[in-house]
Write a protein that holds these residues in place. Structure first.
Motif, short mmCIF file in Angstrom:
data_model
loop_
_atom_site.label_atom_id
_atom_site.label_comp_id
_atom_site.label_asym_id
_atom_site.label_seq_id
_atom_site.Cartn_x
_atom_site.Cartn_y
_atom_site.Cartn_z
N GLN A 151 -19.63 10.23 40.13
CA GLN A 151 -18.88 9.84 41.32
C GLN A 151 -18.84 8.33 41.44
O GLN A 151 -19.84 7.64 41.21
CB GLN A 151 -19.52 10.45 42.56
CG GLN A 151 -18.74 10.15 43.84
CD GLN A 151 -19.39 10.75 45.06
OE1 GLN A 151 -20.49 11.28 44.98
NE2 GLN A 151 -18.71 10.68 46.20
N ASP A 152 -17.69 7.80 41.80
CA ASP A 152 -17.54 6.36 42.00
C ASP A 152 -18.45 5.91 43.13
O ASP A 152 -18.45 6.49 44.23
CB ASP A 152 -16.09 6.04 42.33
CG ASP A 152 -15.87 4.57 42.57
OD1 ASP A 152 -15.75 3.82 41.59
OD2 ASP A 152 -15.87 4.16 43.75
N GLU A 170 -16.76 4.72 46.49
CA GLU A 170 -16.23 5.85 47.24
C GLU A 170 -17.36 6.61 47.93
O GLU A 170 -17.22 7.04 49.09
CB GLU A 170 -15.46 6.79 46.30
CG GLU A 170 -14.15 6.20 45.78
CD GLU A 170 -13.42 7.16 44.85
OE1 GLU A 170 -13.96 8.26 44.61
OE2 GLU A 170 -12.34 6.80 44.37
#
Length: 274
Positions: A25-26, A29
């Motif tokens: 996951q970024d 974000e």
């Protein structure tokens, strides 16, 4: 027959799929979705991070307050001894480090550093009545610095150039312990970055003084973050805010407040001097 073919294809897809790691996951974000930026630090590194009358304060707390405000997120502090801060970052206990840490070639291989937030050149703190007037005067004397720090490494490198090396390099988990031993006469000098010891000496001029010039190689402090690609967006955002703070005068005002001076710093350090 058709059922057997479909089953075989499904099994093959599972095997192939299981060998491909899921995309991480970024980090930006994730932080924005959670509304919280987790920051790891120690609180024995004045004036960057320290505890005053039970309150966590210092330059880093004010910089991260600006970062949190600009990002629209809360700052959650996780504090521990310096020897556990960088391992804690790698273990995923927090998103970024306040620290800060000296930007070195070796560290840049493992961490993504932010835009510099202060000078980190190493100098000596001694007792107010000490006869140490120049860095070379530590020859044959016991000296101290922080365990696992770039300051200790530079002290040892400098000591090896003297005709008579220091009698002992005493290592401390926190610099506060080294200052206590210096005040008590158990060591003759402490090697730390110039901003830190200048602050200590200004708080207790009857006990400490700074030896000039600094003996270390010109270096800078930055905030370490993770080097993996999914953390690039988060570090880019932090850099964007730090550069804005430098451009609009907020960084200079904070440096003046905590150090009594400002520093001429590059926007980025791509080729560290050490």
């Amino acid at each position: 027959m058709r059922k057997h073919i479909l089953a075989a294809l499904a099994g093959a897809a599972f095997v192939i799929g299981s060998g491909v790691p899921a995309l991480a996951q970024d980090a930006l974000e994730r932080v924005m979705a959670a509304g919280v930026l987790k920051v790891g630090t120690e609180t024995a590194f004045a004036p960057f991070d320290f505890v005053d009358a039970g309150t966590h304060t210092g330059l880093n707390t004010e910089i991260y307050a600006e970062i949190g405000k600009d990002m629209g997120v809360e700052i959650e502090w996780i504090t521990l001894d310096w020897t556990g801060v960088l391992p804690g970052l790698e273990a995923g206990r927090f998103d970024v480090v306040a620290g800060p840490a000296t930007i070195t070639k070796e560290r840049m291989e493992r961490y993504r550093f932010s835009s510099p937030i202060a000078e980190a050149t190493v100098a000596l703190l001694v007792g107010a009545g000490s006869d140490i007037a120049a860095p070379a005067d530590i020859a044959g004397k016991p000296v101290g610095s922080g365990t696992g720090t770039a300051q200790l490494a530079q002290l040892q490198t400098f000591g090896a150039t003297l005709d008579t090396p220091p009698t002992e390099y005493r290592e401390y988990v926190s610099f506060n312990e080294s200052y206590a031993d210096l005040a008590a006469g158990r060591i003759e000098a402490v090697a730390n970055s110039l901003p830190n010891i200048a602050f200590v000496a200004s708080q207790r001029p009857e006990v400490f003084k700074v030896v000039t010039p600094a003996f270390g190689t010109p270096t800078y402090f930055g905030f370490p973050g993770r080097i993996e690609p999914e953390f690039a967006s988060l570090m880019d955002k932090i850099d964007e805010i730090l550069l804005a703070m430098k451009a609009d005068g907020r960084m200079e005002a904070l440096q003046e407040k905590w150090f009594g001076t400002t520093f001429d710093m590059p926007d980025y350090v791509t080729e560290p001097n050490i």
